[in-house]
Motif scaffolding. Structure first.
Motif, PDB file in Angstrom:
ATOM      1  N   VAL A  40       0.863  -1.178   0.000  1.00 37.09           N
ATOM      2  CA  VAL A  40       0.000   0.000   0.000  1.00 37.09           C
ATOM      3  C   VAL A  40       0.897   1.224   0.000  1.00 37.09           C
ATOM      4  O   VAL A  40       1.724   1.392   0.905  1.00 37.09           O
ATOM      5  CB  VAL A  40      -0.938   0.026   1.236  1.00 37.09           C
ATOM      6  N   GLU A  41       0.772   2.051  -1.022  1.00 32.07           N
ATOM      7  CA  GLU A  41       1.542   3.304  -1.109  1.00 32.07           C
ATOM      8  C   GLU A  41       0.896   4.351  -0.211  1.00 32.07           C
ATOM      9  O   GLU A  41      -0.322   4.557  -0.269  1.00 32.07           O
ATOM     10  CB  GLU A  41       1.544   3.829  -2.549  1.00 32.07           C
ATOM     11  N   LYS A  42       1.707   5.011   0.614  1.00 31.68           N
ATOM     12  CA  LYS A  42       1.197   6.105   1.442  1.00 31.68           C
ATOM     13  C   LYS A  42       1.236   7.396   0.631  1.00 31.68           C
ATOM     14  O   LYS A  42       2.274   7.740   0.070  1.00 31.68           O
ATOM     15  CB  LYS A  42       2.052   6.265   2.700  1.00 31.68           C
ATOM     16  N   SER A  43       0.099   8.077   0.529  1.00 31.07           N
ATOM     17  CA  SER A  43       0.036   9.355  -0.176  1.00 31.07           C
ATOM     18  C   SER A  43      -1.221  10.082   0.282  1.00 31.07           C
ATOM     19  O   SER A  43      -2.140   9.470   0.814  1.00 31.07           O
ATOM     20  CB  SER A  43      -0.009   9.139  -1.693  1.00 31.07           C
ATOM     21  N   PRO A  44      -1.289  11.401   0.042  1.00 31.56           N
ATOM     22  CA  PRO A  44      -2.511  12.127   0.408  1.00 31.56           C
ATOM     23  C   PRO A  44      -3.752  11.581  -0.316  1.00 31.56           C
ATOM     24  O   PRO A  44      -4.844  11.577   0.233  1.00 31.56           O
ATOM     25  CB  PRO A  44      -2.213  13.564  -0.031  1.00 31.56           C
ATOM     26  N   ALA A  45      -3.572  11.082  -1.529  1.00 29.71           N
ATOM     27  CA  ALA A  45      -4.708  10.548  -2.293  1.00 29.71           C
ATOM     28  C   ALA A  45      -5.124   9.162  -1.803  1.00 29.71           C
ATOM     29  O   ALA A  45      -6.235   8.720  -2.058  1.00 29.71           O
ATOM     30  CB  ALA A  45      -4.346  10.474  -3.774  1.00 29.71           C
ATOM     31  N   ASN A  46      -4.244   8.458  -1.114  1.00 31.53           N
ATOM     32  CA  ASN A  46      -4.526   7.110  -0.626  1.00 31.53           C
ATOM     33  C   ASN A  46      -4.377   7.125   0.895  1.00 31.53           C
ATOM     34  O   ASN A  46      -3.397   6.655   1.440  1.00 31.53           O
ATOM     35  CB  ASN A  46      -3.572   6.088  -1.258  1.00 31.53           C
ATOM     36  N   SER A  47      -5.364   7.690   1.580  1.00 23.52           N
ATOM     37  CA  SER A  47      -5.345   7.793   3.028  1.00 23.52           C
ATOM     38  C   SER A  47      -5.417   6.394   3.643  1.00 23.52           C
ATOM     39  O   SER A  47      -6.401   5.688   3.473  1.00 23.52           O
ATOM     40  CB  SER A  47      -6.527   8.648   3.492  1.00 23.52           C
ATOM     41  N   VAL A  48      -4.365   6.011   4.340  1.00 22.84           N
ATOM     42  CA  VAL A  48      -4.266   4.658   4.881  1.00 22.84           C
ATOM     43  C   VAL A  48      -4.715   4.662   6.344  1.00 22.84           C
ATOM     44  O   VAL A  48      -4.157   5.382   7.161  1.00 22.84           O
ATOM     45  CB  VAL A  48      -2.812   4.139   4.777  1.00 22.84           C
ATOM     46  N   PRO A  49      -5.731   3.847   6.675  1.00 22.32           N
ATOM     47  CA  PRO A  49      -6.161   3.769   8.075  1.00 22.32           C
ATOM     48  C   PRO A  49      -5.128   3.009   8.904  1.00 22.32           C
ATOM     49  O   PRO A  49      -4.201   2.404   8.361  1.00 22.32           O
ATOM     50  CB  PRO A  49      -7.473   2.978   7.991  1.00 22.32           C
ATOM     51  N   ARG A  50      -5.294   3.022  10.193  1.00 21.08           N
ATOM     52  CA  ARG A  50      -4.421   2.233  11.067  1.00 21.08           C
ATOM     53  C   ARG A  50      -4.557   0.765  10.681  1.00 21.08           C
ATOM     54  O   ARG A  50      -5.654   0.252  10.503  1.00 21.08           O
ATOM     55  CB  ARG A  50      -4.809   2.446  12.521  1.00 21.08           C
ATOM     56  N   ILE A  51      -3.438   0.093  10.549  1.00 23.45           N
ATOM     57  CA  ILE A  51      -3.430  -1.320  10.176  1.00 23.45           C
ATOM     58  C   ILE A  51      -2.808  -2.103  11.328  1.00 23.45           C
ATOM     59  O   ILE A  51      -1.708  -1.786  11.760  1.00 23.45           O
ATOM     60  CB  ILE A  51      -2.628  -1.546   8.874  1.00 23.45           C
ATOM     61  N   ASP A  52      -3.530  -3.103  11.810  1.00 26.22           N
ATOM     62  CA  ASP A  52      -3.057  -3.915  12.929  1.00 26.22           C
ATOM     63  C   ASP A  52      -2.922  -5.370  12.520  1.00 26.22           C
ATOM     64  O   ASP A  52      -3.728  -5.884  11.736  1.00 26.22           O
ATOM     65  CB  ASP A  52      -4.038  -3.833  14.102  1.00 26.22           C
ATOM     66  N   ILE A  53      -1.938  -6.045  13.080  1.00 31.33           N
ATOM     67  CA  ILE A  53      -1.809  -7.485  12.882  1.00 31.33           C
ATOM     68  C   ILE A  53      -3.047  -8.145  13.483  1.00 31.33           C
ATOM     69  O   ILE A  53      -3.504  -7.772  14.558  1.00 31.33           O
ATOM     70  CB  ILE A  53      -0.513  -8.001  13.538  1.00 31.33           C
ATOM     71  N   GLY A  54      -3.606  -9.089  12.753  1.00 27.72           N
ATOM     72  CA  GLY A  54      -4.816  -9.778  13.191  1.00 27.72           C
ATOM     73  C   GLY A  54      -6.096  -9.156  12.667  1.00 27.72           C
ATOM     74  O   GLY A  54      -7.174  -9.729  12.819  1.00 27.72           O
ATOM     75  N   LEU A  75       3.339  -7.266   9.180  1.00 26.02           N
ATOM     76  CA  LEU A  75       3.216  -5.869   8.776  1.00 26.02           C
ATOM     77  C   LEU A  75       4.599  -5.225   8.772  1.00 26.02           C
ATOM     78  O   LEU A  75       5.346  -5.353   9.738  1.00 26.02           O
ATOM     79  CB  LEU A  75       2.296  -5.164   9.776  1.00 26.02           C
ATOM     80  N   ILE A  76       4.940  -4.547   7.659  1.00 23.34           N
ATOM     81  CA  ILE A  76       6.216  -3.833   7.554  1.00 23.34           C
ATOM     82  C   ILE A  76       5.932  -2.422   7.051  1.00 23.34           C
ATOM     83  O   ILE A  76       5.328  -2.242   5.994  1.00 23.34           O
ATOM     84  CB  ILE A  76       7.181  -4.539   6.579  1.00 23.34           C
ATOM     85  N   ALA A  85       1.326  -9.135   4.981  1.00 26.63           N
ATOM     86  CA  ALA A  85       1.005 -10.489   4.540  1.00 26.63           C
ATOM     87  C   ALA A  85      -0.372 -10.842   5.075  1.00 26.63           C
ATOM     88  O   ALA A  85      -0.694 -10.532   6.222  1.00 26.63           O
ATOM     89  CB  ALA A  85       2.042 -11.478   5.070  1.00 26.63           C
ATOM     90  N   ILE A  86      -1.155 -11.485   4.228  1.00 25.26           N
ATOM     91  CA  ILE A  86      -2.507 -11.898   4.591  1.00 25.26           C
ATOM     92  C   ILE A  86      -2.577 -13.420   4.573  1.00 25.26           C
ATOM     93  O   ILE A  86      -2.072 -14.059   3.644  1.00 25.26           O
ATOM     94  CB  ILE A  86      -3.541 -11.352   3.590  1.00 25.26           C
ATOM     95  N   TYR A  87      -3.200 -13.978   5.603  1.00 27.04           N
ATOM     96  CA  TYR A  87      -3.497 -15.404   5.624  1.00 27.04           C
ATOM     97  C   TYR A  87      -4.987 -15.529   5.348  1.00 27.04           C
ATOM     98  O   TYR A  87      -5.810 -14.976   6.088  1.00 27.04           O
ATOM     99  CB  TYR A  87      -3.142 -15.995   7.000  1.00 27.04           C
TER     100      TYR A  87
END
Length: 96
Positions: A40-54, A75-76, A85-87
């Motif tokens: 996922v590219e971080k940019s103003p056009a692609n607002s990324v929500p908080r991402i948590d393992i699980g 998560l990196i 990575a998704i299971y």
């Protein structure tokens, strides 16, 4: 040499990830019947929500087809991108 139970296929395909009730643009780096590696590219056009393992996530390649559902396993956070990575919740088969 890396040994895996399920072989991965490099796909480098744009998709959407549904995460925390939000849709974010992503790129599927590789895919197997058991999981995927997402960028996922971080940019103003692609607002990324908080991402948590699980966390639950759904990867959608085509809006008219059902998405691939799974949980975030790894998560990196690397510079201008987030990789995870998704299971998958169930195994998928990919033909063609």
């Amino acid at each position: 040499m890396e040994l895996r139970k399920y072989p991965r296929k490099e796909v480098m395909q744009d998709a959407l990830c549904l995460l925390s009730n939000r849709s974010i643009a992503c790129n599927v780096q590789n895919l197997s019947c058991a999981g995927a590696y997402i960028k996922v590219e971080k940019s103003p056009a692609n607002s990324v929500p908080r991402i948590d393992i699980g966390a639950d996530v759904e990867v959608i390649f085509h809006p008219e087809e059902p998405g691939l559902k799974g949980k975030i396993l790894r998560l990196i956070n690397e510079g201008d991108a987030i990789y995870f990575a998704i299971y998958f919740m169930r195994q998928y088969s990919f033909e063609g």
